[in-house]
Design an enzyme around this catalytic site. Structure first.
Site, short mmCIF file in Angstrom:
data_model
loop_
_atom_site.label_atom_id
_atom_site.label_comp_id
_atom_site.label_asym_id
_atom_site.label_seq_id
_atom_site.Cartn_x
_atom_site.Cartn_y
_atom_site.Cartn_z
N LYS A 1 -6.03 4.94 18.62
CA LYS A 1 -5.80 5.90 17.53
C LYS A 1 -7.09 6.67 17.21
O LYS A 1 -7.06 7.87 16.90
CB LYS A 1 -5.30 5.17 16.28
CG LYS A 1 -5.14 6.05 15.04
CD LYS A 1 -4.24 7.26 15.29
CE LYS A 1 -3.73 7.91 14.01
NZ LYS A 1 -4.75 8.28 13.03
N SER B 1 0.16 7.83 13.64
CA SER B 1 -0.17 9.25 13.63
C SER B 1 1.06 10.09 13.32
O SER B 1 2.16 9.80 13.76
CB SER B 1 -0.74 9.68 14.98
OG SER B 1 -1.03 11.08 14.96
N GLU C 1 -7.89 15.21 18.63
CA GLU C 1 -7.38 16.08 17.56
C GLU C 1 -8.49 16.97 17.00
O GLU C 1 -8.30 18.17 16.76
CB GLU C 1 -6.78 15.20 16.47
CG GLU C 1 -6.23 15.92 15.26
CD GLU C 1 -5.76 14.92 14.22
OE1 GLU C 1 -6.18 15.07 13.04
OE2 GLU C 1 -5.01 13.98 14.56
N GLY D 1 0.87 12.08 10.06
CA GLY D 1 0.76 12.54 8.70
C GLY D 1 1.96 12.15 7.86
O GLY D 1 2.76 11.28 8.24
N VAL E 1 0.44 7.96 0.14
CA VAL E 1 1.34 8.90 0.84
C VAL E 1 1.91 8.31 2.12
O VAL E 1 3.13 8.30 2.33
CB VAL E 1 0.60 10.22 1.14
CG1 VAL E 1 1.46 11.11 2.03
CG2 VAL E 1 0.27 10.95 -0.16
N HIS F 1 -7.44 9.27 19.85
CA HIS F 1 -6.42 10.28 19.52
C HIS F 1 -6.99 11.25 18.48
O HIS F 1 -6.87 12.48 18.63
CB HIS F 1 -5.17 9.58 19.00
CG HIS F 1 -4.22 10.46 18.23
ND1 HIS F 1 -4.48 10.90 16.95
CD2 HIS F 1 -3.00 10.97 18.56
CE1 HIS F 1 -3.48 11.65 16.52
NE2 HIS F 1 -2.57 11.70 17.47
N ASN F 2 -7.62 10.72 17.44
CA ASN F 2 -8.18 11.57 16.39
C ASN F 2 -9.34 12.41 16.91
O ASN F 2 -9.52 13.55 16.48
CB ASN F 2 -8.63 10.72 15.21
CG ASN F 2 -7.46 10.21 14.38
OD1 ASN F 2 -6.31 10.23 14.83
ND2 ASN F 2 -7.73 9.77 13.17
N ASN G 1 2.45 -2.71 -4.37
CA ASN G 1 1.22 -1.97 -4.59
C ASN G 1 0.55 -2.53 -5.84
O ASN G 1 1.23 -2.91 -6.80
CB ASN G 1 1.51 -0.48 -4.78
CG ASN G 1 0.27 0.39 -4.60
OD1 ASN G 1 -0.07 0.76 -3.48
ND2 ASN G 1 -0.41 0.70 -5.69
N ARG G 2 -0.77 -2.60 -5.83
CA ARG G 2 -1.46 -3.13 -7.01
C ARG G 2 -1.16 -2.30 -8.25
O ARG G 2 -1.03 -2.83 -9.35
CB ARG G 2 -2.97 -3.16 -6.76
CG ARG G 2 -3.44 -4.31 -5.88
CD ARG G 2 -4.93 -4.56 -6.03
NE ARG G 2 -5.71 -3.33 -5.88
CZ ARG G 2 -7.00 -3.24 -6.18
NH1 ARG G 2 -7.65 -4.28 -6.67
NH2 ARG G 2 -7.65 -2.11 -5.99
N THR G 3 -1.08 -0.97 -8.06
CA THR G 3 -0.71 -0.09 -9.17
C THR G 3 0.82 -0.05 -9.24
O THR G 3 1.49 0.50 -8.36
CB THR G 3 -1.25 1.34 -8.94
OG1 THR G 3 -2.66 1.27 -8.73
CG2 THR G 3 -0.95 2.24 -10.13
N ALA H 1 -9.38 1.81 4.71
CA ALA H 1 -10.07 0.95 5.68
C ALA H 1 -11.28 0.26 5.05
O ALA H 1 -11.84 0.73 4.06
CB ALA H 1 -10.49 1.78 6.89
N GLY I 1 0.84 -1.20 0.00
CA GLY I 1 0.00 0.00 0.00
C GLY I 1 0.87 1.24 0.00
O GLY I 1 1.31 1.68 1.07
#
Length: 488
Positions: free
Chosen positions: A188, A134, A195, A136, A16, A191-192, A36-38, A82, A13
């Protein structure tokens, strides 16, 4: 393949987050296979690895060759969207995996899906971790906060890699084994949610300073820079000061922040947090207010129409008369109100984590969670070290607000907090997060609430009974009959 040529870990996967985490792992000296599939994503990642220092990262172009390129017992991180894509990726990879191998889902997954996958993987002899990540793009590349939960054996298989890849703070790497099942994903998620609250509160501080205080973007940049040197020091305060400095390159006129449409996007973790709080009967009004604010922001056209309708009916905005405002005092008051409100948001999140831990038997260490959030993650902040210390002093702390240090600070800041909320209400500036935080504080600190009347009403119309303050037991009163007697 010869053992010496096999990768130590794999990652599937390469969007980014996946691409940057893979490069981070490779940079720390761990040979990694990526898939990755692509296929163009594989080529792009391999090219970056070469450009960024000839890193030991190896592209694979089919699930089988990807799995077979990794040393046994294999550990494979997947970072895909997800839901169903996770199940599809697991199906494609697990067909070539052996008992004792590990799958690590690093996405923002619903914790119950992780618990299902733990069970399904176990039936195949595979180990499974659901790991919150977490920080980014920058965190993934340079050191995120990692929250792995699930199989402890699986964690032990890769903890030497995670310890190096995670953000590093004064008391260790920002990673720890969270607990069993879906605990890592749940932590997580919360956490979000925190945030969400944090970002909403900062936006309200901005709104008050700009529209009540009349402060320009360059002044706001300096204020947030100054705040980032004190008790509010955090990633979100730091990037906010940066945002106010960026000019609009498209037009060459003014600052970019003023050209951004006032509609906030979301991916669901905030909603999950509020839903879980409701199911566990945990008050989380600051987080809920931040979610509601995102919903309201989405009604852009309706809000514009409503503004015209109310203006036609005589409602005038009272936000332009800034001459009478003591700017220096307002700035300091907003700083104190923001700090106190943020503590409420963290307190609500921690209470939710404790309640879920009790329900599921996860035995979450709240102090340790605060520690691993000190670096790498979006909510990293200087006061997380003090939150860690509060739970170390008293692991059974009922609420962060009643820790002696935080209680003292809340009391010291509550007058400024009330001035900010009161002034905002007077001027017609919505501050739902700060208001909700203040009401949370005021409700929690009162030994007696008007809930006695609500319970009396429930007993009146529904015979739900009530308890008394002066004797034990459950009671029911024929309210209407007694009321008629008093009227007679």
């Amino acid at each position: 393949m010869e053992s010496a040529t096999l990768s130590q870990i794999g990652l599937a996967g390469l969007a980014v987050m996946g691409q940057n985490l893979a490069l981070n792992i490779a940079e720390k000296g761990f040979p990694i296979s990526v898939y990755n599939r692509t296929t163009s994503k594989v080529d792009e990642t391999v090219d970056r690895a070469q450009r960024e220092g000839g890193l030991p990262l190896f592209g694979q172009y089919s699930p089988k060759e990807f799995v077979l390129s990794i040393k046994k017992p294999r550990s494979i991180i997947i970072l895909v969207k997800a839901g169903a894509p996770v199940d599809q990726t697991i199906g494609a990879l697990s067909a070539h995996m052996d008992p004792g191998d590990t799958i690590v889902d690093g996405g923002n997954e619903w914790y119950e899906n992780t618990e299902r996958r733990v069970s399904e993987a176990s039936a195949k002899g595979l180990l499974y971790l659901g790991m919150g990540v977490s920080g980014g793009e920058d965190g993934a590349r340079n050191g995120p906060s990692l929250m792995p939960g699930g199989s402890h054996t699986a964690y032990l298989n890769i903890h030497h890699i995670l310890d190096k890849v995670a953000a590093q703070v004064d008391d260790g790497p920002c990673v720890t084994y969270i607990g069993e099942g879906g605990s890592g994903n749940f932590v997580k998620m919360v956490h979000n949610g925190i945030e969400y609250g944090d970002m909403q509160l900062i936006s309200e501080a901005y709104d008050v300073l700009k529209n009540v205080g009349g402060l320009r973007n360059d002044e706001l940049a300096e204020i947030f820079t100054e705040w980032n040197r004190g008790e509010l020091e955090s990633f979100l305060i730091e990037i906010t000061s940066d945002i106010f400095r960026v000019e609009d390159e498209e037009t060459g006129n003014g600052h970019l922040v003023d050209k951004i449409l006032d509609k906030t996007g979301m991916k669901g973790t905030g909603k999950w947090t509020v839903q879980q709080a409701a199911e566990l009967s945990i008050a989380a009004p600051t987080i809920a207010a931040s979610l509601d604010s995102r919903y309201m922001s989405g009604l852009k056209e309706e809000r514009e129409d409503a503004s015209k309708i109310f203006e036609k009916e005589g409602l005038k905005e009272d936000i332009n008369n800034v001459g009478l405002v003591d700017k220096k005092r307002l700035i300091d008051d907003v700083r104190q109100a923001l700090y106190a409100s943020k503590i409420c948001s963290y307190a609500q999140g921690m209470n939710l984590l404790r309640a879920k831990s009790f329900e599921k038997g996860w035995n979450l260490n709240l102090g340790e969670l605060a520690r691993i959030w000190k670096g790498g993650c979006i909510i990293r902040a200087v006061f997380l070290d003090r939150i860690k210390q509060a739970y170390q002093r008293n692991p059974q702390l009922a609420n962060l607000l009643v820790d002696p240090e935080f209680a003292r600070e809340m009391v010291q800041r509550q007058e400024a907090w009330r001035r900010v909320v009161g002034l905002a209400i007077q001027k017609g500036i919505s501050v739902p997060g700060m208001s909700a935080s203040l009401q949370y504080f005021d409700t929690y600190r009162r030994g007696r609430l008007p809930a006695n009347l609500v319970q009396a009403q429930r007993d009146y119309f529904g015979a739900h009974t009530y308890e008394r303050i002066d004797r034990p037991g459950a009671y029911h009163t024929e309210w209407s009959k007694l009321a008629r007697k008093t009227r007679a």
